[in-house]
Design a protein around this motif. Structure first.
Motif, PDB file in Angstrom:
ATOM      1  N   PHE A 136       0.827  -1.218   0.000  1.00  0.00           N
ATOM      2  CA  PHE A 136       0.000   0.000   0.000  1.00  0.00           C
ATOM      3  C   PHE A 136       0.861   1.268   0.000  1.00  0.00           C
ATOM      4  O   PHE A 136       0.436   2.309  -0.505  1.00  0.00           O
ATOM      5  N   ASP A 137       2.065   1.157   0.571  1.00  0.00           N
ATOM      6  CA  ASP A 137       2.959   2.321   0.583  1.00  0.00           C
ATOM      7  C   ASP A 137       3.547   2.540  -0.812  1.00  0.00           C
ATOM      8  O   ASP A 137       3.806   3.679  -1.214  1.00  0.00           O
ATOM      9  N   ALA A 138       3.736   1.455  -1.557  1.00  0.00           N
ATOM     10  CA  ALA A 138       4.194   1.586  -2.944  1.00  0.00           C
ATOM     11  C   ALA A 138       3.123   2.323  -3.751  1.00  0.00           C
ATOM     12  O   ALA A 138       3.423   3.163  -4.611  1.00  0.00           O
ATOM     13  N   MET A 196      -0.227   7.801   2.798  1.00  0.00           N
ATOM     14  CA  MET A 196       0.332   6.561   3.336  1.00  0.00           C
ATOM     15  C   MET A 196      -0.526   5.358   3.001  1.00  0.00           C
ATOM     16  O   MET A 196      -1.547   5.487   2.324  1.00  0.00           O
ATOM     17  N   GLY A 197      -0.088   4.175   3.443  1.00  0.00           N
ATOM     18  CA  GLY A 197      -0.836   2.962   3.138  1.00  0.00           C
ATOM     19  C   GLY A 197      -2.046   2.837   4.049  1.00  0.00           C
ATOM     20  O   GLY A 197      -2.028   3.301   5.175  1.00  0.00           O
ATOM     21  N   LYS A 198      -3.104   2.152   3.559  1.00  0.00           N
ATOM     22  CA  LYS A 198      -4.278   1.996   4.428  1.00  0.00           C
ATOM     23  C   LYS A 198      -4.013   0.958   5.515  1.00  0.00           C
ATOM     24  O   LYS A 198      -4.662   0.959   6.543  1.00  0.00           O
ATOM     25  N   SER A 233      -4.183  -1.184  10.412  1.00  0.00           N
ATOM     26  CA  SER A 233      -4.934  -0.103   9.784  1.00  0.00           C
ATOM     27  C   SER A 233      -5.305   0.994  10.791  1.00  0.00           C
ATOM     28  O   SER A 233      -6.469   1.331  10.962  1.00  0.00           O
ATOM     29  N   GLN A 234      -4.301   1.508  11.482  1.00  0.00           N
ATOM     30  CA  GLN A 234      -4.546   2.536  12.506  1.00  0.00           C
ATOM     31  C   GLN A 234      -3.717   3.808  12.322  1.00  0.00           C
ATOM     32  O   GLN A 234      -4.154   4.897  12.706  1.00  0.00           O
ATOM     33  N   THR A 235      -2.502   3.655  11.781  1.00  0.00           N
ATOM     34  CA  THR A 235      -1.511   4.723  11.901  1.00  0.00           C
ATOM     35  C   THR A 235      -1.952   6.054  11.278  1.00  0.00           C
ATOM     36  O   THR A 235      -1.825   7.104  11.903  1.00  0.00           O
ATOM     37  N   GLY A 236      -2.461   6.009  10.052  1.00  0.00           N
ATOM     38  CA  GLY A 236      -2.851   7.249   9.368  1.00  0.00           C
ATOM     39  C   GLY A 236      -3.915   8.012  10.143  1.00  0.00           C
ATOM     40  O   GLY A 236      -3.839   9.235  10.310  1.00  0.00           O
ATOM     41  N   SER A 270      10.638  -1.941  19.075  1.00  0.00           N
ATOM     42  CA  SER A 270       9.504  -2.356  18.259  1.00  0.00           C
ATOM     43  C   SER A 270       8.418  -1.290  18.415  1.00  0.00           C
ATOM     44  O   SER A 270       8.280  -0.664  19.467  1.00  0.00           O
ATOM     45  N   LEU A 271       7.688  -1.083  17.326  1.00  0.00           N
ATOM     46  CA  LEU A 271       6.796   0.075  17.259  1.00  0.00           C
ATOM     47  C   LEU A 271       5.350  -0.344  17.079  1.00  0.00           C
ATOM     48  O   LEU A 271       5.056  -1.280  16.348  1.00  0.00           O
ATOM     49  N   ASP A 272       4.438   0.358  17.722  1.00  0.00           N
ATOM     50  CA  ASP A 272       3.023   0.160  17.448  1.00  0.00           C
ATOM     51  C   ASP A 272       2.515   1.415  16.716  1.00  0.00           C
ATOM     52  O   ASP A 272       3.249   2.407  16.587  1.00  0.00           O
TER      53      ASP A 272
HETATM   54  N1  AMP Z   1       7.648   1.983  10.896  1.00  0.00           N
HETATM   55  C1  AMP Z   1       6.983   2.743  10.022  1.00  0.00           C
HETATM   56  N2  AMP Z   1       7.623   3.703   9.327  1.00  0.00           N
HETATM   57  C2  AMP Z   1       6.959   4.479   8.444  1.00  0.00           C
HETATM   58  N3  AMP Z   1       5.660   4.355   8.172  1.00  0.00           N
HETATM   59  C3  AMP Z   1       4.966   3.415   8.836  1.00  0.00           C
HETATM   60  C4  AMP Z   1       5.578   2.563   9.787  1.00  0.00           C
HETATM   61  N4  AMP Z   1       4.625   1.743  10.270  1.00  0.00           N
HETATM   62  C5  AMP Z   1       3.468   2.064   9.659  1.00  0.00           C
HETATM   63  N5  AMP Z   1       3.673   3.067   8.781  1.00  0.00           N
HETATM   64  C6  AMP Z   1       2.665   3.691   7.891  1.00  0.00           C
HETATM   65  O1  AMP Z   1       1.359   3.411   8.395  1.00  0.00           O
HETATM   66  C7  AMP Z   1       0.573   2.713   7.439  1.00  0.00           C
HETATM   67  C8  AMP Z   1      -0.457   1.835   8.119  1.00  0.00           C
HETATM   68  O2  AMP Z   1       0.134   0.913   8.992  1.00  0.00           O
HETATM   69  P1  AMP Z   1      -0.658   0.101  10.110  1.00  0.00           P
HETATM   70  O3  AMP Z   1      -1.474   1.085  10.899  1.00  0.00           O
HETATM   71  O4  AMP Z   1       0.401  -0.568  10.926  1.00  0.00           O
HETATM   72  O5  AMP Z   1      -1.532  -0.906   9.412  1.00  0.00           O
HETATM   73  C9  AMP Z   1       1.593   2.018   6.557  1.00  0.00           C
HETATM   74  O6  AMP Z   1       1.057   1.725   5.290  1.00  0.00           O
HETATM   75  C10 AMP Z   1       2.714   3.076   6.496  1.00  0.00           C
HETATM   76  O7  AMP Z   1       2.400   4.106   5.561  1.00  0.00           O
END
Ligand code: AMP
Ligand code: FAD
Lengths: 250, 321
Positions: free
Chosen positions: A38-40, A116-118, A126-129, A92-94
């Motif tokens: 999704f980031d691509a 960013m990716g979904k 699917s939380q970060t954005g 490690s990151l959440d």
């Molecule tokens: N370690 C990371 N570094 C940069 N972007 C991240 C990272 N983790 C998550 N993301 C961004 O958050 C989006 C959703 O990730 P997630 O919420 O983990 O499903 C990804 O598609 C990335 O764009």
């Protein structure tokens, strides 16, 4: 205009994932990693925005994680991103941590759009954005399958369970990419070579003033065994008999 | 624990998935001697309120500014409700509605969120959640380190709560329009009206893949069989990408997760991303012309053959021929 693309490094989706015997994580030895699909798509969209725009558009890819994330940043550069920053972090990151780091980074870089990716295809959170948009107090448009520029903002088509929804958001904004936003390009050999020579900026999460305190704590992993009958039936009639007599279905 | 359920609705009643969220919250409340409430956001909510009050005490945030589910506004109202009334747990069904809004609310409320929960347990008194990773190949046990704990649950993992014998109380929650974010404007929802049940709510799902060549064939074969079985129709990503089926049909890691009593896969190869969305179905039937197709490994009953021959025969049998 400045577009920031956060990039996550994830295991190649074609690979079989194995859990370590103690359940503390997955076996990463020999496991190939890629840019989160999704980031691509997000990178591709930013490149198309740059190609179509009459203004100057700068595309910056940023990944938070250990040194190895450099590989995925090189892929983004090879696709055509102008610059890349590795935000160094070995913890490690959440999603909360990533969102906090990205908020601090956005405070410095001042992007107009964070694309960013979904979802990460590794943990499917699917939380970060959405968390990042809340922290920045910016509008969000998640699961985007079409992005159009209006005078002062964006018109985004979103893929929802109920159908296609269209929203307008002002800039700056956070947009998350769905599968049908575009088909990412492959980098040519020459651009891969050029990307190898580019300097990747580095900054640490400490320099950004963010402490990593996990909110989502992993306690353990288990592999999921498949438990199927896997019966081959020879004909449609045999199938219908099985479904009716054995499964009490239909 | 005090739990708040964010109920999704269609203007008439609450969604089946939200009743699963109620069931999850009920279980946690029982195990912790806590309580549950649900909240409705929207406008003109009289009918929905009636319906919701048969499952749990209801808070109603009814305001014209909440007519459409815009994430920044909805997340703000949810955060206000949680801050003013103090909940330990906030829960919703894992749909695109909740996936859009809850993480944003979590961003406002401290960031402790687990998505797509399929089970829970208590370890030394601490609430832990089980959730799938890597397209369902792995299940993780996780815990959340801040309050409130915010979760979305997979409806397939928690059977929907049934109605209580007596109606529960209804309280209205005052929405301060001036304090709502105004940077998002809802334009339109282009919904494809279907007279078939929703894939996530149906007892039987008939799904088509690239083995189906075009929209007419999809309607005739997949739709035709589905109608005879009172089933919902789904598809692989391949058909959505090809424009043959709408995106809401996509079953899989990045589409909808279904777990019906019977899942019939027609001309679907069985890529891991597709399996992630259907492998918890009770019984899986696959028809595919390739005896080596991976879908057969997760099918209870596999039939090697051409869907263009077999599906019309199946429909004919159901028509009594
Ligand atoms: N370690 C990371 N570094 C940069 N972007 C991240 C990272 N983790 C998550 N993301 C961004 O958050 C989006 C959703 O990730 P997630 O919420 O983990 O499903 C990804 O598609 C990335 O764009
Ligand atoms: C990031 C990412 C996310 C993804 N998310 C999803 C997702 O959510 N859902 C999803 O489904 N996919 C998803 N995919 C795509 C997935 O990897 C596969 O490409 C897709 O599922 C393949 O669809 P298919 O099985 O219909 O097509 P194919 O793999 O092309 O299979 C078609 C099958 O039909 C059979 N066939 C052909 N003709 C006939 C006939 N006449 N009769 C019987 N059988 C016939 C063939 O033998 C073959 O097995 C995702 C991919 C990525 C990279």
């Amino acid at each position: 205009m400045k577009v920031l693309i956060p990039i996550k490094r994830v295991p190649d989706t074609d690979q079989k994932i194995q859990v370590k015997p103690d359940g503390s994580g997955i076996v990463t030895d020999g496991l190939p990693f890629v840019i989160n699909p999704f980031d691509a798509i997000a990178v591709e969209e930013a490149l198309r925005i740059r190609e179509k725009s009459t203004d100057t558009v700068e595309v910056l890819a940023a990944s938070i994680g250990p040194e190895v994330c450099e590989q995925q940043l090189r892929t983004a550069l090879a696709m055509g991103a102008d610059n890349a920053t590795l935000i160094q972090c070995d913890a490690s990151l959440d999603p909360w941590n990533v969102a906090c780091v990205l908020r601090a980074f956005a405070g410095r870089y001042q992007p107009d759009l964070i694309l960013m990716g979904k979802q990460g295809v590794d943990d499917d959170l699917s939380q970060t954005g959405q968390m990042l948009a809340a922290l920045l107090d910016w509008p969000q448009a998640t699961f985007a399958s079409k992005i159009e520029f209006l005078g002062s903002g964006l018109r985004v088509t979103r893929e929802t369970d109920a159908g296609l929804e269209i929203v307008r958001v002002t800039l700056p904004a956070v947009v998350t990419a769905d599968l049908r936003l575009n088909e990412p390009r492959y980098a040519s050999m020459t651009s891969i070579m050029k990307a190898r020579k580019k300097t990747i900026e580095r900054i640490t999460t400490t320099e950004l003033g963010v402490t990593i305190e996990p909110r989502l704590q992993l306690l353990g992993l288990e592999a999921v065994p498949s438990r199927r009958k896997s019966v081959r039936v020879g004909s449609l009639d045999e199938l219908l008999v099985k479904l009716r007599a054995e499964e009490k279905l239909l | 624990m005090r739990a708040l359920i964010i109920c999704e609705h269609d203007g008439k009643g609450i969604r089946l998935g939200s009743r699963s969220a109620v069931a999850f919250a009920n279980a946690v409340a029982e195990e912790t001697r806590g309580s549950i409430e649900c909240v409705l956001l929207g406008h003109s909510l009289a009918a929905v309120t009636q319906d919701a009050s048969t499952y749990a005490p209801v808070l109603v945030a009814d305001h014209p500014a909440l007519e459409n589910p815009v994430a920044d506004r909805y997340a703000k109202v949810i955060a206000d409700v949680v801050r003013q009334r103090g909940y330990d747990l906030v829960v919703a069904a894992a749909t695109t509605f909740a996936k859009d809004i809850l993480p944003r609310a979590a961003g406002l409320l401290g960031g402790a969120m687990a998505s797509e929960v399929i089970g829970h347990e208590f370890r030394d008194g601490r609430l832990c959640f089980r959730r799938p990773l890597f397209a369902g190949a792995v299940v993780a046990t996780v815990a959340l380190n801040a309050k409130p704990q915010i979760v979305t649950i997979r409806p397939s993992a928690y059977p929907a709560a049934s109605a209580r014998p007596e109606r529960c109380g209804v309280t209205s929650f005052a929405v301060d329009e001036a304090a709502l974010p105004k940077k998002t404007e809802f334009e339109v929802l282009q919904s494809k009206l279907s007279n078939r049940p929703d894939v996530t709510e149906a007892r039987i799902v008939v799904s088509g893949g690239r083995g189906i060549k075009n929209s007419e064939d999809f309607e005739r074969l997949v739709g035709g069989l589905a109608d005879r079985l009172h089933a919902a129709t789904g598809s692989s990503r391949a058909l959505v990408d090809a424009g043959i089926t709408p995106n809401a049909f996509q079953v899989g890691q990045t589409g909808k997760v279904v777990a019906p009593d019977l899942y019939i896969a027609l001309g679907i190869s069985g890529a891991v991303q597709h399996l992630a969305g259907m492998k918890n179905s009770k019984t899986v039937v696959a028809i595919n012309s390739d005896p080596e197709a991976p879908i057969f490994e997760v099918a209870d009953y596999g039939l090697v053959g051409d869907v263009y021959e077999l599906v019309p025969q199946w429909i004919a049998r159901l028509n009594g021929k």
